[in-house]
Design a protein around this motif. Structure first.
Motif, short mmCIF file in Angstrom:
data_model
loop_
_atom_site.label_atom_id
_atom_site.label_comp_id
_atom_site.label_asym_id
_atom_site.label_seq_id
_atom_site.Cartn_x
_atom_site.Cartn_y
_atom_site.Cartn_z
N LEU A 1 -4.44 55.06 39.08
CA LEU A 1 -3.61 54.93 37.88
C LEU A 1 -4.42 55.25 36.62
CD1 LEU A 1 -0.67 54.04 37.25
CD2 LEU A 1 -1.56 51.74 36.83
N CYS B 1 -5.21 59.12 36.50
CA CYS B 1 -4.04 59.91 36.09
C CYS B 1 -3.75 59.74 34.60
CB CYS B 1 -2.82 59.49 36.92
SG CYS B 1 -2.91 59.93 38.65
N ALA B 2 -3.88 58.51 34.11
CA ALA B 2 -3.70 58.29 32.67
C ALA B 2 -4.74 59.05 31.86
CB ALA B 2 -3.78 56.80 32.36
N PHE C 1 0.66 59.63 39.50
CA PHE C 1 0.80 58.48 38.60
C PHE C 1 1.96 57.59 39.04
CE2 PHE C 1 2.46 56.48 34.75
CZ PHE C 1 1.31 55.94 34.20
N ASN C 2 3.08 58.18 39.42
CA ASN C 2 4.23 57.39 39.84
C ASN C 2 3.97 56.68 41.17
OD1 ASN C 2 5.77 58.03 37.59
ND2 ASN C 2 6.61 59.88 38.54
N SER D 1 1.05 55.53 42.25
CA SER D 1 0.21 54.37 41.96
C SER D 1 0.99 53.30 41.19
CB SER D 1 -1.01 54.80 41.15
OG SER D 1 -0.63 55.44 39.96
N SER D 2 1.90 53.71 40.31
CA SER D 2 2.71 52.74 39.58
C SER D 2 3.67 52.01 40.52
CB SER D 2 3.49 53.46 38.48
OG SER D 2 4.25 52.57 37.71
N THR E 1 0.02 65.58 38.66
CA THR E 1 -0.54 64.34 38.10
C THR E 1 0.54 63.29 37.91
OG1 THR E 1 -2.18 65.68 36.94
CG2 THR E 1 -1.92 63.42 36.21
N THR E 2 1.73 63.73 37.49
CA THR E 2 2.84 62.80 37.33
C THR E 2 3.24 62.17 38.66
OG1 THR E 2 3.67 64.11 35.48
CG2 THR E 2 5.21 62.61 36.52
#
Length: 555
Positions: free
Chosen positions: A302, A305-306, A336-337, A339-340, A332-333
């Motif tokens: 996370l 990616c940020a 990120f999603n 891991s979120s 990357t999005t």
């Protein structure tokens, strides 16, 4: 080119070392290896250095090695080619070796050296960008972690009377005061209330540092220390259990009203640390360690990616200026999603196997109704701020610079997050099956079993409703109140001030001691420096005159 060789060589070294530190054999056979080195003997006291290797040590070292290798590979692109990035690389290496020093030895002196190394090197990494805010954040990080050193020094001095600094030999003999000192030291590192302010402040460091610090090293050092010392904590858990609960609620609530991307992820780390601490003081050591391992994987992903979002958007961290990032950075999005979602506990991702299992074991062992509601409420709030972050960064129209265009290509940053995605997906289930946690059958009614899903969908609904509020729906002071973590720094300052004046009013000799001690010494030292400056900047006649004066005195 030399710097690139440094990065790549150490990346391959850590990555291949990760496969050699395999705790499966130690777990299956229940092996423990102890290497003892006698440094010096003095009467009845032996100064020994012990390396203690068991399954907990091996699993945790393997996680630190893997995340460190990915962070080093990521930093090769993120930090660029400069002389300062070489300094950054060696600071990262010192940080990792300090963590190893704390993990592998049960010697309290070794733990103190590793603890001090983590604190001091984290200060150097937080102030890396050399701005005023970085200096302030580094000072908070260093000073709060130095509070933990006080407890460890007291512990070392006291345990010396037992004849050794190897704590696991005397776990059953420790008094309650020992336990309080240990918990105090661990709470400073794991950022529990009231020591929580340094964790969001440490986000002033570069993103690779945040991914390393907030996933598997500095913040988990306190939890790992408590897991090691747990034999002495059995009868003192209930009071500290509520500290973890309050940290979990407090950080989740602050993250809902935060607009800084890095601060939201840092507050989510603080919430997960509260879950680990409350689980640990409930007596579930294995489950706390399980969540520690699974959380390290998806939280490092996370952060990385940020960091790519910030890297491509011109160092912008405000989520209100983001939007439609998925059109420019699709890979990357997606990472990120993933891991979120793992953070929210979506079924069959890594975070689901640990967090959902913890909540179900709590209910099965008949904890009170207050803990029941707080856990499910915090689970819902995790979904709220995660969906809020998703809504601002993915669904909104892009509000960044007009006519801006950026795209991602296959580079080292993409390779590192690709490898972390695999472990974020499968670490939870693999660790549960390999450690036989799935043999613990938890029988619950259907409506209780589905409470996690209800909390998840409630968080989605409430997060969506939260966007209908105008920014001015709440007072601006309310946003400041939550953005500064309920002004926890100010409270500590006022407590210190009240305590200082209370002591001085009762014992006036402390003010005299200060006057004739540090304050008086610094005053006269400044005067001496001013006098020497005037002398050395004057003409040669003064030097000649002083020479003749001392010449006649010596005669």
């Amino acid at each position: 080119m030399m710097k690139m060789n440094y990065y790549l060589c150490w990346f391959f070294f850590f990555f291949f070392l990760y496969f050699s530190f395999n705790g499966l054999c130690f777990s299956m056979m229940d092996y423990v290896l102890v290497f003892e080195y006698n440094l010096v003997s003095f009467n009845s006291v032996d100064f020994l250095y012990i390396v203690y290797l068991d399954k907990i040590c091996f699993f945790f070292i393997s996680v630190v090695l893997f995340i460190s290798s990915m962070v080093i590979l990521y930093s090769l692109d993120y930090m660029g080619l400069s002389l300062s990035s070489v300094r950054f690389f060696f600071l990262i290496l010192l940080f990792i070796f300090s963590m190893f020093l704390m993990i592998m030895s049960p010697n309290l002196l070794s733990i103190l050296l590793g603890w001090d190394g983590l604190g001091l090197i984290s200060y150097c990494l937080v102030i890396y960008y050399s701005s005023l805010s970085s200096y302030f954040a580094g000072l908070i990080t260093c000073l709060i972690n130095r509070l933990g050193d006080i407890g460890l020094l007291i512990f070392i001095s006291w345990s010396f009377s037992y004849g050794s600094w190897h704590f696991f030999l005397y776990n059953s003999y420790y008094s309650s005061f020992f336990v309080y000192i240990l918990v105090f030291s661990s709470f400073t590192s794991s950022a529990q209330v009231p020591f929580s302010s340094w964790l969001p402040a440490a986000m002033a460091a570069p993103t690779p540092v945040s991914a390393l610090v907030h996933s598997s090293t500095l913040v988990t050092a306190g939890v790992y220390l408590l897991i090691r010392f747990f034999m002495g904590l059995n009868s003192f858990f209930f009071f500290f259990f509520f500290f973890g609960l309050f940290t979990m609620f407090f950080s989740s609530f602050c993250a809902i009203f935060e607009f800084d991307l890095s601060s939201i992820i840092a507050l989510s780390t603080l919430s997960q640390l509260g879950l680990m601490i409350s689980c640990l003081f409930s007596g579930y050591v294995d489950l706390s360690f399980f969540h520690l391992i699974s959380h390290a994987m998806f939280k490092s992903l996370l952060f990385l990616c940020a960091g790519i979002f910030i890297y491509y958007m011109g160092d912008n961290q405000d989520i209100r200026y983001m939007g439609s990032v998925c059109k420019f950075l699709p890979f990357t999005t997606s990472c990120f999603n993933i891991s979120s979602f793992a953070l929210c506990g979506v079924p069959f991702l890594s975070g689901f196997y640990s967090s959902d299992f913890i909540v179900e074991v709590y209910i099965f062992n008949m904890f009170n109704m207050f803990s029941f509601f707080v856990y499910y409420f915090c689970l819902g709030m995790t979904v709220v701020y995660s969906f809020r972050l998703f809504y601002y960064s993915m669904i909104f129209d892009c509000k960044f610079i007009s006519f801006s265009f950026f795209y991602e290509d296959l580079n080292l940053m993409s390779i590192s997050i690709y490898m972390l995605v695999f472990f974020s997906l499968f670490t939870g289930c693999m660790f549960m099956w390999l450690m036989d946690y799935d043999l613990d059958f938890v029988f619950l009614p259907l409506y209780v079993k589905l409470m996690s899903f209800f909390s998840f969908f409630f968080g989605l609904w409430f997060g969506f409703e939260l966007f209908k509020f105008s920014f001015y729906f709440f007072f601006i002071s309310f946003y400041y109140f939550n953005g500064y973590m309920w002004f926890i720094n100010s409270y500590s300052f006022y407590f210190y001030k009240c305590f200082y004046y209370l002591i001085n009013s009762g014992f006036s000799f402390m003010s005299w001691g200060e006057y004739y001690g540090g304050y008086g010494f610094s005053y006269y030292f400044y005067k001496l420096v001013d006098f020497l400056y005037i002398v050395f900047t004057n003409s040669f006649n003064i030097f000649l005159l002083s020479f003749f004066i001392w010449f006649f005195i010596m005669i």
